[in-house]
Design an enzyme around this catalytic site. Structure first.
Site, PDB file in Angstrom:
ATOM      1  N   ARG A 193     115.753  36.469  27.693  1.00  0.00           N
ATOM      2  CA  ARG A 193     117.130  36.791  28.061  1.00  0.00           C
ATOM      3  C   ARG A 193     118.056  35.705  27.507  1.00  0.00           C
ATOM      4  O   ARG A 193     117.664  34.531  27.419  1.00  0.00           O
ATOM      5  CB  ARG A 193     117.294  36.871  29.577  1.00  0.00           C
ATOM      6  CG  ARG A 193     118.682  37.383  29.992  1.00  0.00           C
ATOM      7  CD  ARG A 193     118.876  37.404  31.488  1.00  0.00           C
ATOM      8  NE  ARG A 193     120.206  37.952  31.819  1.00  0.00           N
ATOM      9  CZ  ARG A 193     120.743  37.908  33.020  1.00  0.00           C
ATOM     10  NH1 ARG A 193     120.088  37.364  34.031  1.00  0.00           N
ATOM     11  NH2 ARG A 193     121.952  38.419  33.226  1.00  0.00           N
ATOM     12  N   HIS A 194     119.257  36.094  27.130  1.00  0.00           N
ATOM     13  CA  HIS A 194     120.244  35.126  26.625  1.00  0.00           C
ATOM     14  C   HIS A 194     120.550  34.059  27.675  1.00  0.00           C
ATOM     15  O   HIS A 194     120.285  34.213  28.870  1.00  0.00           O
ATOM     16  CB  HIS A 194     121.526  35.847  26.226  1.00  0.00           C
ATOM     17  CG  HIS A 194     122.185  36.562  27.378  1.00  0.00           C
ATOM     18  ND1 HIS A 194     122.941  35.915  28.329  1.00  0.00           N
ATOM     19  CD2 HIS A 194     122.181  37.872  27.727  1.00  0.00           C
ATOM     20  CE1 HIS A 194     123.371  36.787  29.221  1.00  0.00           C
ATOM     21  NE2 HIS A 194     122.933  37.988  28.879  1.00  0.00           N
ATOM     22  N   ARG A 234     126.397  36.598  22.905  1.00  0.00           N
ATOM     23  CA  ARG A 234     125.597  35.724  23.767  1.00  0.00           C
ATOM     24  C   ARG A 234     124.131  35.696  23.348  1.00  0.00           C
ATOM     25  O   ARG A 234     123.454  34.677  23.520  1.00  0.00           O
ATOM     26  CB  ARG A 234     125.745  36.120  25.233  1.00  0.00           C
ATOM     27  CG  ARG A 234     125.465  37.576  25.596  1.00  0.00           C
ATOM     28  CD  ARG A 234     125.975  37.804  27.014  1.00  0.00           C
ATOM     29  NE  ARG A 234     125.733  39.126  27.576  1.00  0.00           N
ATOM     30  CZ  ARG A 234     126.596  40.136  27.540  1.00  0.00           C
ATOM     31  NH1 ARG A 234     127.743  39.980  26.899  1.00  0.00           N
ATOM     32  NH2 ARG A 234     126.327  41.284  28.127  1.00  0.00           N
ATOM     33  N   HIS A 247     118.913  41.207  26.991  1.00  0.00           N
ATOM     34  CA  HIS A 247     119.691  41.100  28.224  1.00  0.00           C
ATOM     35  C   HIS A 247     118.812  41.419  29.440  1.00  0.00           C
ATOM     36  O   HIS A 247     117.746  42.023  29.319  1.00  0.00           O
ATOM     37  CB  HIS A 247     120.860  42.079  28.180  1.00  0.00           C
ATOM     38  CG  HIS A 247     121.736  41.915  26.985  1.00  0.00           C
ATOM     39  ND1 HIS A 247     122.876  41.135  26.997  1.00  0.00           N
ATOM     40  CD2 HIS A 247     121.644  42.416  25.730  1.00  0.00           C
ATOM     41  CE1 HIS A 247     123.443  41.175  25.806  1.00  0.00           C
ATOM     42  NE2 HIS A 247     122.722  41.943  25.017  1.00  0.00           N
ATOM     43  N   GLU A 251     122.988  45.253  26.070  1.00  0.00           N
ATOM     44  CA  GLU A 251     122.960  45.524  27.509  1.00  0.00           C
ATOM     45  C   GLU A 251     123.471  46.936  27.771  1.00  0.00           C
ATOM     46  O   GLU A 251     124.115  47.562  26.919  1.00  0.00           O
ATOM     47  CB  GLU A 251     123.808  44.481  28.244  1.00  0.00           C
ATOM     48  CG  GLU A 251     123.758  44.556  29.768  1.00  0.00           C
ATOM     49  CD  GLU A 251     122.353  44.424  30.334  1.00  0.00           C
ATOM     50  OE1 GLU A 251     121.562  45.392  30.200  1.00  0.00           O
ATOM     51  OE2 GLU A 251     122.051  43.373  30.935  1.00  0.00           O
TER      52      GLU A 251
END
Length: 205
Positions: free
Chosen positions: A8-9, A58, A148, A82
């Site tokens: 995940r970012h 991101r 995400h 996302e």
């Protein structure tokens, strides 16, 4: 077989009261950049055959920090974005309840299938994200994917055979790692929501 490093970012700005973010393109915070730097150190000895990331900034920034100094391309794939939340984007829960009476409750009762106006369901997200990852399953070696929380949960549900109704039972904190062994007909989850600095044994060269 390929080993998927599904990350995940890093952290982005949060506001109170919290808002639906979805595909709104927020950059990393300084904390998010620090988190990515920790993974750059932790993964320094891990070679990657391919890198695919959500095209939102991101995720692109997280991957760029982790891979700084390495050769190779970072492929941006919008299928890893996302969930699109349509008319919910940028609103608080109170805003949604005021503007769209009953919609928030309907989403809670059908988290897999509910679509806000102009948005997606998590079933939609799973279809596109699993398709993106499936294209990487034929590779031999390590593959990095930066996406995400919602996307990663949908991928993990697919790999685990878990109904999407339970996706929020899977922890996905900012800049945490999941590990999966991918074969064309079998995905095996070997780690979920891992933090950098722990004594995990990553595949080597």
């Amino acid at each position: 077989m390929s080993t998927l490093f599904l990350l995940r970012h890093g952290a982005i700005a949060q506001y109170e009261p919290r808002r639906f973010i979805g595909q709104t393109d927020h950059p990393l915070t300084e904390e998010g950049r620090r988190q990515a730097e920790l993974w750059r150190e932790a993964l320094a000895g891990v070679p990657f055959e391919a890198v695919a990331v959500s095209d939102l900034c991101r995720c692109r920034e997280t991957a760029a920090i982790i891979l700084r100094g390495r050769e190779g391309d970072i492929r941006c794939d919008p299928r890893l974005r996302e969930i699109a939340l349509g008319e919910f984007e940028g609103l608080t829960v109170d805003d949604v309840q005021a503007r769209f009476p009953g919609a928030y409750e309907r989403r809670g009762c059908d988290i897999a299938g509910f679509r806000p106006v102009g948005g997606e369901s998590f079933a939609d997200v799973q279809t596109r994200a699993v398709a993106a990852v499936s294209e990487l399953a034929h590779l031999c070696g390590n593959v990095l994917v930066v996406a995400h929380g919602g996307v990663n949960r949908a991928i993990l549900c697919h790999a685990l055979g878990l109904d999407l109704a339970h996706l929020f039972r899977l922890g996905q904190d900012y800049c945490r790692l999941n590990l999966l062994d991918l074969e064309p007909d079998c995905w095996r989850v070997t780690g979920v929501n891992l933090a950098p600095g722990l004594p995990w044994q990553f595949p080597g060269p």
